[in-house]
Design an enzyme around this catalytic site. Structure first.
Site, PDB file in Angstrom:
ATOM      1  CB  SER A   1     -46.311  23.922  55.595  1.00 15.47           C
ATOM      2  OG  SER A   1     -47.919  23.154  55.903  1.00 15.47           O
TER       3      SER A   1
ATOM      4  CG  HIS B   1     -55.534  33.169  58.055  1.00 19.86           C
ATOM      5  ND1 HIS B   1     -56.050  31.996  57.917  1.00 19.86           N
ATOM      6  CD2 HIS B   1     -54.382  32.851  58.206  1.00 19.86           C
ATOM      7  CE1 HIS B   1     -55.177  31.121  58.013  1.00 19.86           C
ATOM      8  NE2 HIS B   1     -53.796  31.792  58.202  1.00 19.86           N
TER       9      HIS B   1
ATOM     10  CG  ASN C   1     -52.171  33.061  62.509  1.00 20.38           C
ATOM     11  OD1 ASN C   1     -52.724  33.313  63.563  1.00 20.38           O
ATOM     12  ND2 ASN C   1     -52.869  32.560  61.457  1.00 20.38           N
TER      13      ASN C   1
ATOM     14  CD  GLU D   1     -51.091  32.337  55.395  1.00 20.14           C
ATOM     15  OE1 GLU D   1     -50.271  31.950  56.184  1.00 20.14           O
ATOM     16  OE2 GLU D   1     -52.425  32.550  55.642  1.00 20.14           O
TER      17      GLU D   1
ATOM     18  N   GLY E   1     -51.493  24.107  57.052  1.00 25.91           N
ATOM     19  CA  GLY E   1     -51.663  23.305  57.782  1.00 25.91           C
ATOM     20  C   GLY E   1     -51.759  21.749  57.361  1.00 25.91           C
TER      21      GLY E   1
ATOM     22  CD  GLU F   1     -56.840  28.484  59.616  1.00 22.43           C
ATOM     23  OE1 GLU F   1     -55.813  27.584  59.376  1.00 22.43           O
ATOM     24  OE2 GLU F   1     -56.595  29.225  60.591  1.00 22.43           O
TER      25      GLU F   1
ATOM     26  CE  LYS G   1     -52.911  28.819  61.066  1.00 19.37           C
ATOM     27  NZ  LYS G   1     -53.251  27.795  60.062  1.00 19.37           N
TER      28      LYS G   1
END
Length: 248
Positions: free
Chosen positions: A212, A94, A9, A166, A172, A96, A11
């Site tokens: 991560s 996701h 991914n 996740e 991150g 985010e 991003k």
């Protein structure tokens, strides 16, 4: 039998020129593996990546889509637009997108159902925050996200579904769930999928871990029984580190 699936991914990284450069390097490294791999990239990179990987087994995915066929949704991308690019996967839900752009379990559900009626497979993300885990609500949160995200999904559609667990606190941040924590939650996800879809359909669903994931921990994570793959963030931006994860 489920085939291990590692998806990157990117991003909001890489211009088209940078994407082409990555593809050229990655193709040299990607040889002789039994692991399925995909790169999920910004919309502007999708067509050049599909073209770059057209003679390989490397797949390409988008990072989001809208559930409507068309309309006054400035800045959004429809399923038909994605289909024309030739992508194979699309990430939905996701953390985010949920945190910054108002994604909800209900909109995730609309997107998942839309994708399952197409040839593009959804990678449906879910996971708990640090506050929810520390409060003992991790399993409750994940079960709710699964139930609401898959509401109305027919079991016969499940073969193309990918679930990415996740934990938000491990995205991150440099922190990673231990292999045992990741494996425990992915086993719980499988059990919940059986409740929702039935055992036969649930057994076909790929369950990834994301948060991560790096070459250093990929093997330990992938060796857990109920983990079928990984959704890789920063480490997927470099061809060598991404390939090292695929070669876990």
């Amino acid at each position: 039998m489920r085939i291990p699936f590692i998806a990157g991914n990117w991003k909001m990284f890489k211009t088209k020129k940078e994407a082409v450069s990555f593809a050229e390097e990655f193709k040299k490294l990607y040889k002789g593996t039994d692991v399925k791999a995909a790169v999920c990239a910004p919309f502007t990179d999708l067509e050049v990546l599909v073209k770059a990987f057209e003679d390989t087994e490397i797949k390409v995915g988008a990072q989001n889509m809208h559930f409507a066929d068309e309309g006054a949704y400035t800045g959004e991308i429809s399923l038909a637009m994605l289909e024309e690019t030739g992508v194979d996967f699309c990430i939905v839900g996701h953390s985010e997108r949920r945190q910054y752009f108002g994604e909800t379990d209900e909109t995730v559900n609309l997107k998942v159902k839309k994708l399952l009626d197409s040839r593009i497979s959804p990678i449906m993300c879910l996971g708990e925050t640090l506050e929810e885990r520390d409060g003992g609500k991790a399993f409750e949160v994940v079960k709710r996200q699964l139930q609401k995200g898959l509401e109305g999904v027919a079991p016969e559609k499940a073969a193309s579904l990918v679930i990415a667990y996740e934990p938000v606190w491990a995205i991150g941040t440099g922190r990673t769930a231990t292999p045992q924590q990741a494996g425990e939650m992915c086993a719980f996800i499988r059990e919940t999928l059986i409740e929702i879809l039935g055992e036969e359909a649930a057994d076909m669903v790929i369950i990834q871990y994301g948060g991560s994931v790096k070459p250093e921990n990929a093997s330990d994570i992938m060796n857990m029984d109920e983990i079928d793959g990984a959704l890789v963030g920063g480490a997927s931006l470099n061809p060598e580190s991404f390939m090292a994860i695929i070669d876990f």
